[in-house]
Each structure stands twice: as structure tokens, then as C-alpha cells.
Design an enzyme around this catalytic site. Structure first.
Site, PDB file in Angstrom:
ATOM      1  N   TYR A 144    -122.942  71.665  21.698  1.00 16.33           N
ATOM      2  CA  TYR A 144    -122.037  71.903  22.433  1.00 16.33           C
ATOM      3  C   TYR A 144    -120.736  70.653  22.583  1.00 16.33           C
ATOM      4  CZ  TYR A 144    -117.549  74.029  24.284  1.00 16.33           C
ATOM      5  OH  TYR A 144    -116.056  74.739  24.760  1.00 16.33           O
ATOM      6  N   GLU A 197    -112.559  71.774  20.294  1.00 11.51           N
ATOM      7  CA  GLU A 197    -113.723  72.215  20.322  1.00 11.51           C
ATOM      8  C   GLU A 197    -114.423  72.231  19.049  1.00 11.51           C
ATOM      9  OE1 GLU A 197    -114.929  75.833  23.095  1.00 11.51           O
ATOM     10  OE2 GLU A 197    -114.791  76.704  20.922  1.00 11.51           O
TER      11      GLU A 197
END
Length: 392
Positions: free
Chosen positions: A114, A203
Site C-alpha cells: 500500500y 493512492e
């Protein structure tokens, strides 16, 4: 302003961020030809068909499918996904209709990570947030495994330092030198993208490491800062109005700040700070605001009328609280707008009005003589209690 995944990846590529090869599809009939072209170009017989909506959790909702059987299977998946009402945690129970697809090459994935960049307003710096738990909801990771989240703040003068990128790579367990270098280059590209494109969020979830040691942005989520729209005329081409709240779009066109919420008490306030305080005090007394609405300090009678129309267009609204502190904004202008809107649309729900400031007595007189059933409030606290009681 949110972007679709394929738009985010097109921007990433301009900054040297590695992304899988892919192409958007706006018709189900286009999926097969795109898939054939990808398979021919990459030599990989696997393609992924992805729903394009402005919400996360698409895979869990059935909006991301892997076609291992080649272009024909991809075409069938495209027909199923395009037009579906995709429900995720972020769309709410109503879901969002899928109007666009993204057809992308498959990758041989070894690890999922992530990575995100966002504005930390408390630190007044861009924060890099990374985790070894790619593919999962970062909120869930933060709650259950906070030790697995790495946060690094970037000095706005120095920018992203090479040692910071290496530290993050090391903490993510990217031991191989080539992989660490690839990660550092990717992070540098994302940082340059974040600054140059005036983003508020970038993101990548998941960021993947392939079995060949490549580091690739398998997903892409970008939110652009609307405050910078004046210097990005190209953003108009990126906007997807089908993915935006129609009332919020109408408010933007009228020069008002409006955000839809999930309560039943409509709020009409002047000033962002006062609007936030109004929502807080409604919550304090047990109510639920249905919107954030700031008409600004210099709103006209017509803008107030439009604001009232936006509130009344929400079928969930069971009461309205008008909370105005007149500085530049005149209380009589607000009162005239409220009266005009309610007479035109019909007042079907309780209305509580609190006025203070410039021309307050004139504003109160306009409301008293309107013939409408309007409850006057002497203070913000008094108004909040009255509207919560009336809705109940």
C-alpha cells in the site's frame, strides 16, 4: 475532484510511474478488441476488466474480474460489468452505475503493498503512508495492525529526499537493491505528480512487486484540489459529472459550497466555520444534518433562494435550520431569499431561523410579515434545540 483509475494512470505515466498497459472502454463491444490488442502487445494471455467508478472496494463488489480465457472471456465479463449497479462500502447501499470500463494486462504478482501521498494539514506537509498490507482497507489495517503502517513527512523546501525513499523501501521489506531503486524512482514520480498536478490525495492500492522484481502501480486513485482549478483548465476534460452529486454540481455553478450528508435536518449558513459549528450543535442535541451549505459572505437574494431549493430537493429533509450571522452578509437579504423560495416551492417541513448582525431587525420583520410558519431562534443553541425537537 476525483479521477477514474485509467485517468490517474495516464497522469502517473507522464511522471515515469510504471503502470500496466491498458485502455478504457465506453462500450461493451470495445472490450474484446482492446483485450486482443493487449494480449498481442504484451504476450500475456490474461487481462483484467475493471469497473470505473469514483469509489474504492470495486473488487469486493464484483467490479474487477480477471479473464484467464483471453479476449472472448474478457468481452463476456465486460458485458456483465458495464451497466451494473456496483455497491461498495464507499457508494452506500444505492451503489453506483458503471458507465466506463478499463481493460488492463494481467501481471504475475509476487507481493502487494500500500502506498499513498496526502496533505497532513496538522503538520502542513505532504505525508507518505505505506504498508506491507496492500489490497486491504487501510482503515482496517490502521485499527488492527497500526505497527504495519509507515508514515513519513516531506519537507516542502527540500522535497522528497532519496534517503526517505530508501527508508520506506527498507521498512516495506524490499531487500533487493534493484527493487529498492525501482520503488524509490516510483515514489519520486508520484511525489512530483502530487505537487505539479495540485493533488490532495494520490493512492496506489495495491502497489505490486512482480515476480520479475518490477514495482508497478496496479491501481491508481487521485483526488485533485478544487482550489487549484483556476490554473488547470484541462481538468474540465477529466470531470465525470455522472459520478458527482447533482446537487453539489448545481451548487458549484451557483457559487455556493454544498456537501450532501445523510441526515434529515437541512442547514443554510453563511461562513464555513459557522456551518461546521451548526452541524456540530445539531449533532450535540441529537439531530443529524443533511448537508453542509455555506452561502458565503456576499450571497444575493437569488443565491439564497437557490440554496433553499437545493435543501428542499432532498426528500430526506424533515426540517431546516437557517443560521445567519450578518457581517458583510445582510440579514434582510437572507430573509427575502428564504421567503421567496418557500413561497415558490411550498414550505412542507418545519423551519427555524436565527438571524444576527447587519440589518437583523429588518430581516426579522420580513420573516414575521411573510405569513409563513417560521420559528424564530434567539441563539444558535436555541435554534438547534428547536429544529431537533420539531423534526422529532
Amino acid at each position: 475532484m476525483k479521477l477514474h483509475e485509467y485517468q490517474a494512470k495516464q497522469i502517473f505515466a507522464r511522471y515515469g510511474v510504471p503502470v500496466p498497459k491498458g485502455k478504457p472502454a465506453f462500450r461493451a463491444d470495445d472490450v474484446e478488441s482492446i483485450a486482443k490488442a493487449l494480449i498481442a502487445e504484451t504476450g500475456i494471455p490474461v487481462v483484467v476488466v475493471k469497473a470505473q467508478i469514483h469509489a474504492g472496494g470495486r473488487g469486493k463488489g464484483g467490479g474487477v474480474k480477471v479473464a484467464k480465457g483471453g479476449a472472448a472471456e474478457a468481452a463476456e465479463l465486460g458485458k456483465k460489468i458495464l451497466g451494473m449497479q456496483l455497491v461498495t462500502k464507499q457508494t452506500g447501499p444505492a451503489g453506483q452505475k458503471v458507465r466506463r470500463l478499463y481493460v488492463e494486462q494481467g501481471l504475475d504478482i509476487a507481493r502487494e503493498l500500500y502506498l499513498a501521498l496526502l496533505v497532513d494539514r496538522e503538520k502542513r506537509r505532504i505525508a507518505v503512508i505505506a504498508s506491507t498490507e496492500g489490497g486491504m482497507d487501510i482503515e482496517e489495517v490502521a485499527e488492527k495492525h497500526p505497527e504495519k503502517i509507515v508514515t513519513t513527512h516531506i519537507d516542502p523546501v527540500l522535497g522528497l529526499a532519496p534517503f526517505q525513499a530508501r527508508q520506506i523501501a527498507f521498512k516495506l521489506g524490499l531487500g533487493a537493491k534493484a527493487t529498492m531503486s525501482a520503488f524509490a524512482a516510483l515514489l519520486d514520480g508520484l511525489y512530483r505528480c502530487f505537487v505539479a498536478e495540485d493533488c490532495s490525495l494520490v493512492e496506489v492500492n495495491p502497489l505490486v512487486v512482480t515476480k520479475d522484481g518490477l514495482v508497478v502501480a496496479l491501481d491508481g486513485k487521485v483526488t485533485l484540489d478544487d482550489n487549484a482549478s483556476f490554473r488547470h483548465k484541462e481538468w474540465n476534460e477529466l470531470r465525470d459529472v455522472d459520478e458527482e452529486d447533482p446537487t453539489e454540481l448545481k451548487a458549484k455553478e451557483a457559487g455556493l459550497s454544498y456537501v450532501s450528508l445523510h441526515g434529515n435536518i437541512g442547514c443554510l449558513v453563511n461562513g464555513a466555520g459557522l456551518a461546521m459549528a451548526t452541524m456540530d450543535i445539531i449533532k450535540h442535541y441529537g439531530g443529524e444534518p443533511s448537508n453542509f451549505l455555506d452561502v458565503g459572505g456576499g450571497a444575493t437574494k437569488e443565491q439564497v433562494k437557490q440554496a433553499f431549493q437545493m435543501i428542499l430537493s432532498d426528500p430526506d429533509v424533515k426540517g431546516i435550520f437557517v443560521n445567519i450571522f450578518g457581517g458583510i452578509m445582510r440579514c434582510d437579504v437572507v430573509a427575502e431569499g428564504v421567503v421567496a423560495a418557500t413561497k415558490e416551492l411550498g414550505l412542507r417541513v418545519p423551519l427555524v431561523v436565527r438571524l444576527e448582525g447587519t440589518n437583523v431587525e429588518r430581516g426579522r420583520e420580513i420573516l414575521r410579515s411573510s405569513g409563513l410558519e417560521i420559528q424564530a431562534a434567539t441563539s444558535m443553541s436555541d435554534g438547534a434545540q428547536k429544529i431537533v425537537a420539531a423534526v422529532r
